[in-house]
Scaffold this motif. Structure first.
Motif, short mmCIF file in Angstrom:
data_model
loop_
_atom_site.label_atom_id
_atom_site.label_comp_id
_atom_site.label_asym_id
_atom_site.label_seq_id
_atom_site.Cartn_x
_atom_site.Cartn_y
_atom_site.Cartn_z
N SER A 125 0.83 -1.20 0.00
CA SER A 125 0.00 0.00 0.00
C SER A 125 0.86 1.25 0.00
O SER A 125 0.53 2.26 -0.62
CB SER A 125 -0.92 0.00 1.22
N HIS A 126 1.97 1.20 0.75
CA HIS A 126 2.89 2.33 0.82
C HIS A 126 4.17 1.84 1.45
O HIS A 126 4.27 0.67 1.84
CB HIS A 126 2.28 3.51 1.56
N LEU A 127 5.18 2.71 1.55
CA LEU A 127 6.50 2.26 1.99
C LEU A 127 6.79 2.57 3.45
O LEU A 127 7.96 2.61 3.86
CB LEU A 127 7.60 2.83 1.07
N HIS A 128 5.78 2.76 4.28
CA HIS A 128 6.03 2.77 5.72
C HIS A 128 6.45 1.36 6.13
O HIS A 128 5.96 0.35 5.61
CB HIS A 128 4.77 3.19 6.49
N LEU A 129 7.38 1.29 7.10
CA LEU A 129 8.06 0.04 7.40
C LEU A 129 7.15 -1.04 7.97
O LEU A 129 7.53 -2.21 7.98
CB LEU A 129 9.26 0.28 8.32
N ASP A 130 5.94 -0.67 8.41
CA ASP A 130 5.02 -1.70 8.92
C ASP A 130 4.21 -2.34 7.79
O ASP A 130 3.36 -3.19 8.04
CB ASP A 130 4.09 -1.12 10.00
N HIS A 131 4.51 -1.94 6.54
CA HIS A 131 3.83 -2.52 5.37
C HIS A 131 4.80 -3.11 4.36
O HIS A 131 4.43 -4.01 3.61
CB HIS A 131 2.97 -1.45 4.68
N SER A 132 6.03 -2.60 4.35
CA SER A 132 6.98 -2.95 3.28
C SER A 132 8.07 -3.91 3.72
O SER A 132 8.98 -4.21 2.94
CB SER A 132 7.63 -1.66 2.74
N GLY A 198 -2.31 10.73 0.33
CA GLY A 198 -2.56 11.62 1.46
C GLY A 198 -1.71 11.18 2.65
O GLY A 198 -0.79 11.88 3.05
N HIS A 199 -2.00 9.98 3.17
CA HIS A 199 -1.17 9.45 4.26
C HIS A 199 0.29 9.42 3.83
O HIS A 199 1.19 9.82 4.58
CB HIS A 199 -1.67 8.06 4.64
N THR A 200 0.51 8.95 2.60
CA THR A 200 1.78 9.13 1.90
C THR A 200 1.44 9.50 0.46
O THR A 200 0.31 9.27 0.02
CB THR A 200 2.65 7.84 1.91
N ALA A 220 -5.91 0.10 3.97
CA ALA A 220 -4.57 0.33 4.54
C ALA A 220 -4.62 1.60 5.40
O ALA A 220 -5.59 1.81 6.13
CB ALA A 220 -3.50 0.36 3.46
N ASP A 221 -3.62 2.46 5.30
CA ASP A 221 -3.51 3.57 6.25
C ASP A 221 -4.27 4.83 5.80
O ASP A 221 -4.19 5.87 6.47
CB ASP A 221 -2.05 3.91 6.52
N ALA A 222 -5.03 4.72 4.70
CA ALA A 222 -5.94 5.83 4.39
C ALA A 222 -6.95 5.96 5.53
O ALA A 222 -7.38 7.08 5.85
CB ALA A 222 -6.65 5.60 3.07
ZN LIG Z 1 1.56 4.14 7.18
#
Ligand SMILES: [Zn+2]
Length: 287
Positions: A125-132, A198-200, A220-222
């Motif tokens: 979903s994005h490259l924050h470390l809790d997803h990637s 938005g979130h990223t 995800a984090d939206a």
């Molecule tokens: Zn995130």
């Protein structure tokens, strides 16, 4: 919809302890555990994994623990214990994050008798470390990873680092085969990536269309929590940090609510304990 997936499984990789204000704009300093989960989809093309949790390297990193502590303190970190609804519960309530033993993504896939090399595609979903966190393992297994083009550009821009939740080893391995997206895209039969920035800057949500249970919309984090959707409150943090990012987050929330209305879909927030427990898959998966 041009295709339908066969079934889906919900894989819990671990959890992280964060302040409500990170999930909800204007939210409190109350700290609580948020689950880290991925969605494994059985499609006509093969197995597709959506989001990959936090890597063992990040889970064991003292710098990462310090970054979570600093983020919590920046919001005033109210340590009042919050009742947990995760199964399993994080074993050490004093730490900031927890993951399955070994490589959490590998361990989670093993619960359904799969290994990374069994996947035909993954998406983050994005490259924050809790997803990637699983991306380097996927690179070694030869599994391509779908991602929005703007997300990779932003993570590599130098504007953000570990203190902002970006763990460079996740997006620096030259062996990674990126499949860069520019717009809403059906990445596998019945699996559609939806642009929700938005979130990223390059944040994606995912819609999975199943034959019996219909559309599932993983935000995800939206929207981390059900409360974002119930009260129509945007995410608490926008990595880009500009007014335009906040406007994008607002538009993305509208987009998700609209897609759900149009598809009669199930909105699944990215880090909600109650919802994650409620969607635990039955034997053989959701169909
Ligand atoms: Zn995130």
């Amino acid at each position: 919809m041009t295709g339908t997936a066969r079934r889906l499984f919900v894989l819990q990789y671990g959890a992280e302890r964060v302040g409500k204000f990170l999930s909800l704009r204007g939210g409190s300093a109350r700290l609580g555990w948020e689950p880290l989960f991925g969605v494994l989809v059985d499609t006509e093309d093969g197995w597709v994994l959506l989001d990959t949790g936090m890597s063992r390297a990040a889970l064991d990193s003292a710098d990462n623990q310090a970054a979570y502590a600093a983020a919590a303190e920046s919001g005033g970190a109210d340590p009042t214990p919050v009742r947990g609804h995760l199964r399993p519960e994080p074993p050490d309530p004093a730490r900031w994050n927890w993951g399955l033993a070994g490589d959490p993504m590998v361990a989670a896939l093993a619960t359904v008798d799969l290994a990374p090399a069994d996947l035909v595609l993954a998406a983050v979903s994005h490259l924050h470390l809790d997803h990637s966190g699983g991306v380097p393992t996927l690179a070694r297994a030869g599994v391509p990873v779908a991602l929005h083009r703007h997300e990779l550009e932003f993570a590599r821009s130098g504007a953000v680092g570990l203190a902002d939740g970006f763990h460079a080893p996740d997006f620096s391995d030259p062996a990674t085969t990126w499949q860069l997206l520019d717009e809403d895209t059906e990445i596998a039969p019945g699996v559609t990536a939806l642009t929700t920035p938005g979130h990223t800057p390059g944040h994606l949500s995912f819609r999975v269309d199943l034959p019996r249970t219909g559309s599932w919309i993983f935000t995800a984090d939206a929207t981390d929590l059900a409360q974002n959707l119930l009260d129509r409150v945007t995410c608490g943090s926008c990595a880009g940090g500009t007014a335009a990012d906040e406007e994008a987050a607002d538009a993305s929330l509208d987009k998700l609510l609209t897609v759900a209305a149009q598809t009669h879909g199930r909105l699944i927030p990215g880090h909600d304990q109650i919802v994650t427990a409620a969607i635990a898959h039955p034997p053989g998966g959701h169909r």
